[in-house]
Design a protein around this motif. Structure first.
Motif, PDB file in Angstrom:
ATOM      1  N   ARG A 195     -36.335 -23.905 -22.194  1.00 38.33           N
ATOM      2  CA  ARG A 195     -35.974 -25.277 -22.445  1.00 38.33           C
ATOM      3  C   ARG A 195     -35.021 -25.529 -23.720  1.00 38.33           C
ATOM      4  O   ARG A 195     -34.123 -26.069 -23.812  1.00 38.33           O
ATOM      5  N   ARG A 196     -35.461 -24.688 -24.783  1.00 46.11           N
ATOM      6  CA  ARG A 196     -34.912 -24.669 -26.077  1.00 46.11           C
ATOM      7  C   ARG A 196     -33.352 -24.393 -26.070  1.00 46.11           C
ATOM      8  O   ARG A 196     -32.732 -24.896 -26.518  1.00 46.11           O
ATOM      9  N   TYR A 197     -33.137 -23.258 -24.966  1.00 48.14           N
ATOM     10  CA  TYR A 197     -31.849 -22.730 -24.962  1.00 48.14           C
ATOM     11  C   TYR A 197     -31.320 -23.137 -23.562  1.00 48.14           C
ATOM     12  O   TYR A 197     -30.270 -22.441 -23.066  1.00 48.14           O
ATOM     13  N   ALA A 198     -31.622 -24.181 -22.983  1.00 49.45           N
ATOM     14  CA  ALA A 198     -31.137 -24.493 -21.679  1.00 49.45           C
ATOM     15  C   ALA A 198     -29.690 -25.004 -21.756  1.00 49.45           C
ATOM     16  O   ALA A 198     -28.911 -25.008 -20.948  1.00 49.45           O
ATOM     17  N   GLY A 199     -29.358 -25.729 -23.041  1.00 50.64           N
ATOM     18  CA  GLY A 199     -28.037 -26.183 -22.965  1.00 50.64           C
ATOM     19  C   GLY A 199     -27.001 -25.051 -23.807  1.00 50.64           C
ATOM     20  O   GLY A 199     -27.163 -23.995 -23.275  1.00 50.64           O
ATOM     21  N   ASP A 200     -26.013 -25.419 -24.354  1.00 53.11           N
ATOM     22  CA  ASP A 200     -25.289 -24.335 -25.032  1.00 53.11           C
ATOM     23  C   ASP A 200     -25.819 -23.998 -26.208  1.00 53.11           C
ATOM     24  O   ASP A 200     -25.064 -23.141 -26.773  1.00 53.11           O
ATOM     25  N   ARG A 201     -26.878 -24.159 -26.804  1.00 55.12           N
ATOM     26  CA  ARG A 201     -27.316 -23.621 -28.054  1.00 55.12           C
ATOM     27  C   ARG A 201     -27.667 -22.061 -27.960  1.00 55.12           C
ATOM     28  O   ARG A 201     -28.242 -21.386 -26.908  1.00 55.12           O
ATOM     29  N   VAL A 202     -27.179 -21.314 -28.750  1.00 53.81           N
ATOM     30  CA  VAL A 202     -27.330 -19.931 -28.919  1.00 53.81           C
ATOM     31  C   VAL A 202     -28.584 -19.595 -29.459  1.00 53.81           C
ATOM     32  O   VAL A 202     -28.672 -19.889 -30.863  1.00 53.81           O
ATOM     33  N   PRO A 203     -29.328 -18.508 -28.914  1.00 49.80           N
ATOM     34  CA  PRO A 203     -30.481 -18.125 -29.332  1.00 49.80           C
ATOM     35  C   PRO A 203     -30.362 -17.435 -30.647  1.00 49.80           C
ATOM     36  O   PRO A 203     -29.087 -16.699 -30.740  1.00 49.80           O
TER      37      PRO A 203
END
Length: 593
Positions: free
Chosen positions: A546-554
């Motif tokens: 969920r934390r990276y479900a969008g466009d956020r890159v790990p």
């Protein structure tokens, strides 16, 4: 034993090379038929895989009851414990892998008829030829009890894989990937060649049984250096870290069914080779198991983290393959009956769910022309069958009941707990949670998240593709639903032979034999601890996804790991050499300790 039984067993023994021969004959015929008909080569490939599967199935009752079937080519049987002839031997571990190769190859060729049926006649003839050659090499190495013959089959597999990786050579990525797999796996096969040569020069033997007796009671420094080279060579084919540099590019560039074969079947060849030497030749001494445990755990964790950081769907699945092969290696490295059975179970399960996932990814690419998560979305409405099949594969690989991964991963966890190896256990739980996150994120972004751009105008899944999805998804469920049957009839005997190098060696040199089967292995499907661990790792993985479900890159550890993977074949070759030194150093340090 009656005369009829002896005759029957002798007939079975003599048939051992036949599955590989059938596949090679099919490979020879395909290019010729390609000049006549576009579909004839793939139909021949289907028939060859089906025939090889049928022949292998004939061995199953005898082999899974504890018997080792052995034959020597040309009738060159051993004299006074010394073997000159090439030995073929079927034990439960090797036979299970060979059956998986032929059955899954059959599914893949049917799938190919639908997905790549539009290729030209010559292209399909060449494709089917290379596909069958690779399958023949995998079957050959599974049924071989000779170190040099294993090297020969490894070379056959390598040559076929180079050509399949660069099959669409007009694509720059295919050319680059073919170059990387050529360079890196050639170094790996050279390591196997040198290691095998050292063993022959030092001990005067190539037969696995004869080598085991020559190495008793304890391998010396030369023997351990040879083993280090062999582990490096087969570890490169398995894609274990740090020998994995070729894997992601090759899986990304190859056609969908080929990526599925590479990931589901070919990388397992490396695990089979390592298991043959570590267990049946060297008798699994503590330093060897320790080195394999470290390599397995590091591969499981690092592969999962790299998978989480990918935007390309096939590359994401490729790094997850590194992680899953690490889990298999760690399971085998436990060295107990429970752990080895769990590792072998996970090897077969990986064949099923990873093949399924790569076929889904290939279909997405075939239909949309896109493979980046950032460019895909909302495909579940357009491709409901593919979405459902992908979801089954993800749930299976996530170790959730009632699918197959739940049992095999649970057995490995139990084996680590039984032997009080809590650090590797914690690392595997971490890798499991990250795996759920990586694949959960991919599932959401590709199929269930918001659509990005217009709906794809590509064709829907054809009958052969539907059959492939259904067959693999059904097997994922079946392998999870009947664990007791598989543990009792297949994986228990597989572990018994791998853990009894003495009996294996004597039986190979005697032209056959029996091992005493242990008590039936069990897995408590509804044990609260197993269910809690499976659900807890899945919950942590979902939260991470969920934390990276969008466009956020790990970020975190993922960023430096990605930076290490520069794409340079020079860097990857350096990783491989460093790994060779570390493996040899670890084996020698363990001996001195």
């Amino acid at each position: 034993m009656s005369t009829t039984s002896l005759t029957s067993t002798s007939t079975l023994d003599s048939l051992l090379p036949l599955p590989a021969v059938v596949l090679i004959i099919g490979a020879t015929v395909c290019p010729l038929l390609g000049r006549v008909s576009s579909r004839a080569p793939v139909i021949v490939a289907v028939l060859a895989c089906g025939t090889a599967s049928g022949i292998l199935a004939l061995f199953a009752p005898a082999v899974y009851s504890g018997r080792l079937l052995v034959t020597y080519l040309g009738g060159w049987t051993p004299k006074d414990g010394a073997a000159l002839g090439i030995a073929f031997a079927a034990d439960p571990f090797g036979l299970s892998y060979a059956l998986a190769v032929t059955v899954v190859s059959l599914v893949l060729t049917v799938f190919t008829l639908s997905m790549l049926g539009g290729l030209g006649r010559r292209e399909l003839g060449g494709y089917a030829c290379l596909f069958l050659l690779l399958a023949a090499a995998l079957v050959g190495i599974a049924l071989t009890a000779d170190a040099f013959n294993m090297f020969v089959w490894l070379e056959v597999a390598a040559l076929a894989s180079y050509a399949l990786t660069g099959f669409f050579l007009e694509r720059p990525t295919a050319l680059e990937a073919a170059f990387k797999i050529l360079v890196l796996t050639t170094i790996g096969t050279f390591c196997v060649f040198v290691g095998t040569g050292i063993l022959y020069a030092r001990y005067g033997a190539l037969n696995l049984g004869q080598l085991h007796h020559a190495l008793e009671p304890r391998a010396g420094v030369v023997g351990l250096l040879a083993l280090g080279l062999v582990i490096t060579g087969y570890g490169t084919k398995a894609g274990l870290i740090p020998f994995h540099g070729w894997l992601a590019d090759a899986h990304t560039a190859a056609p969908g069914p080929v990526s599925a074969m590479f990931s589901g079947l070919m990388v397992s060849l490396g695990v089979v080779g390592i298991a043959r030497f570590a267990f049946l030749v060297y008798g699994r001494p503590t330093p060897v198991l320790g080195v394999l445990m470290v390599v397995g755990v590091v591969s499981a964790v690092v592969g999962a983290l790299l998978s989480l950081g990918q935007d390309d769907l096939k590359r994401l699945l490729a790094y997850d393959t590194v992680s899953q092969i690490g889990v298999v290696t760690a399971g085998l490295a436990i060295g107990t009956r429970l752990g080895v059975a769990g590792g072998a179970y996970q090897l077969l399960n990986h064949t099923l769910f990873k093949t399924l996932l790569f076929l889904c990814a290939g279909t997405v690419l075939h239909t949309t022309g896109k493979e980046r998560l950032s460019e895909l979305g909302g495909l579940a409405r357009k491709m409901p069958l593919v979405a459902a099949a992908f979801l089954v594969g993800v749930l299976a690989i996530s170790g959730l009941p009632p699918l197959n991964g739940y049992v095999s991963v649970g057995l490995i966890h139990e084996g680590l707990e039984e032997t009080h190896q809590y650090v590797p256990l914690a690392a595997l739980l971490l890798s499991q949670a990250v795996t759920v996150a990586a694949l959960g994120r991919a599932t959401w972004r590709v199929f269930f998240g918001p659509a990005r751009g217009p709906a794809p105008a590509g064709e829907s899944a054809r009958p052969g593709m539907v059959a492939g999805f259904l067959a693999l998804a059904t097997l994922c469920v079946a392998f999870g639903a009947v664990p007791e049957l598989l543990l009792d009839r297949v994986l228990g005997p597989a572990a018994d032979w791998l853990l009894d190098a003495g009996d294996y060696g004597r039986s190979v040199l005697a032209g056959g034999g029996h091992v005493t089967l242990g008590p039936a292995l069990t897995f408590d499907y509804l044990a609260p601890k197993s269910l809690l661990v499976a659900l807890a790792t899945a919950a942590v993985g979902v939260l991470l996804a969920r934390r990276y479900a969008g466009d956020r890159v790990p970020g975190g550890l993922v960023t430096p790991l990605r930076r290490l993977h520069t794409g340079s074949v020079n860097d990857y070759a350096s990783f491989l050499v460093a790994g060779l030194l570390l493996v040899c150093g670890g084996l020698l340090a363990g001996r001195l300790g």
